[in-house]
Design an enzyme around this catalytic site. Structure first.
Site, short mmCIF file in Angstrom:
data_model
loop_
_atom_site.label_atom_id
_atom_site.label_comp_id
_atom_site.label_asym_id
_atom_site.label_seq_id
_atom_site.Cartn_x
_atom_site.Cartn_y
_atom_site.Cartn_z
N SER A 168 59.82 20.59 -0.54
CA SER A 168 59.58 19.71 -1.69
C SER A 168 58.21 20.03 -2.26
O SER A 168 57.39 20.70 -1.61
CB SER A 168 59.61 18.25 -1.20
OG SER A 168 59.09 17.35 -2.16
N TYR A 181 57.40 11.28 4.82
CA TYR A 181 58.09 12.35 4.08
C TYR A 181 57.17 13.55 3.90
O TYR A 181 57.55 14.70 4.13
CB TYR A 181 58.53 11.79 2.74
CG TYR A 181 59.44 12.68 1.92
CD1 TYR A 181 60.81 12.63 2.07
CD2 TYR A 181 58.92 13.56 0.98
CE1 TYR A 181 61.66 13.42 1.30
CE2 TYR A 181 59.74 14.36 0.20
CZ TYR A 181 61.12 14.28 0.37
OH TYR A 181 61.94 15.07 -0.38
#
Length: 287
Positions: A168, A181
């Site tokens: 990401s 995350y």
């Protein structure tokens, strides 16, 4: 910004959306593991690999979603197949069963570690049980999957294959209220390089990093971020999510899936330990 940018409905996947390549290893004798295959990017990647003729082990805890993935593969006339394997990625035995299922269906060459989840909270307020769950699903499970898959890839006639990890923009930088995350994605970048270091050139590791993708996870995240920051959903999309990007639209799951197809193919043979950063300028530009 056009009103289309705020349409938060995940687009229907069609055959025209998918990258299909002529590759010596893209055929029914080759198997691939795709985690998170019941929805979003994982679902699109399972379908995209099946469209390239590969036998796909679609792994997810959501059985109904896996059946939907099979239906979509049929709708796009995929020449390959999707075999559902109900998998709890926090269960070590399930992870091993998932990999063995792929080895039993043919020559395991590809793994797409895509399954992910999100929890929005600041570090002082972050529940440790949520932290542990996110790290188990998004970092420990990919490590364990690679541990079981690498010997099978090496056992193929030429030892060629790849493990692709869904990273990401948050594997490159940090924003507020996503600490678990961000920690997991940074760790996944390290795992990718470790796979490359041990892969002897033919077994490759790579990652895919994108910005915001129109998935059910993203829609839920908009609602959580709006509540956490006390702003409207529109402000979340316009200012938080797309504010720093130069490409002012969200990616589709199919567009991300196509990056995995390319990365697994022979066209990606020099992609080893590297990251496909497809982020519209999020991490490379600023005002």
């Amino acid at each position: 910004m056009s009103s289309e940018a705020f349409d938060l409905t995940e687009p229907e996947l069609t055959a025209d959306d998918l990258l299909v390549l002529d590759d010596p290893h893209f055929g029914p004798e080759t198997t691939a593991v795709v985690t998170g295959a019941a929805s979003g990017i994982g679902q699109a990647t399972a379908v995209a690999l099946a469209a390239n003729g590969i036998s796909v082990i679609g792994a997810d805890i959501d059985e109904e979603g896996l059946e939907e993935t099979i239906d979509i593969a049929a709708d796009v006339d995929a020449s390959g197949t999707v075999h559902p394997v109900t998998t709890d990625l926090t269960d070590d035995a399930d992870v091993e069963t998932m990999v063995e299922a792929a080895a039993e269906h043919g020559e395991l060459r590809y793994v797409a570690n895509i399954a992910g989840m999100q929890h929005i909270a600041s570090i002082p307020e972050f529940p440790m049980e949520k932290y542990d769950l996110l790290l188990d699903v998004m970092l420990r499970a990919p490590f364990l999957t690679a541990k079981h898959a690498m010997p099978h890839i090496r056992e193929t006639d030429d030892g060629a294959g790849a493990i692709g990890n869904m990273s990401s923009v948050h594997g490159h930088y940090a924003t507020q209220d996503k600490p678990a995350y961000i920690t997991a994605k940074h760790g996944l970048e390290g795992l990718t390089r470790a796979i490359a270091a041990e892969g002897e050139g033919t077994l490759r590791g790579f990652s895919v990093s994108v910005g915001y993708v129109l998935t059910p996870l993203m829609v839920n995240q908009i609602e959580d971020t709006a509540e956490e920051r006390g702003i409207s959903k529109r402000e979340v999309v316009e200012d938080v999510m797309l504010g720093q990007a130069r490409t002012k639209e969200m990616m589709t799951p199919a567009e991300v899936a196509n990056l995995f197809v390319f990365g697994f193919s022979s066209h990606g043979k020099h992609l080893n330990g590297g990251d496909l950063l497809w982020d519209g300028g999020y991490t490379t530009t600023y005002e």
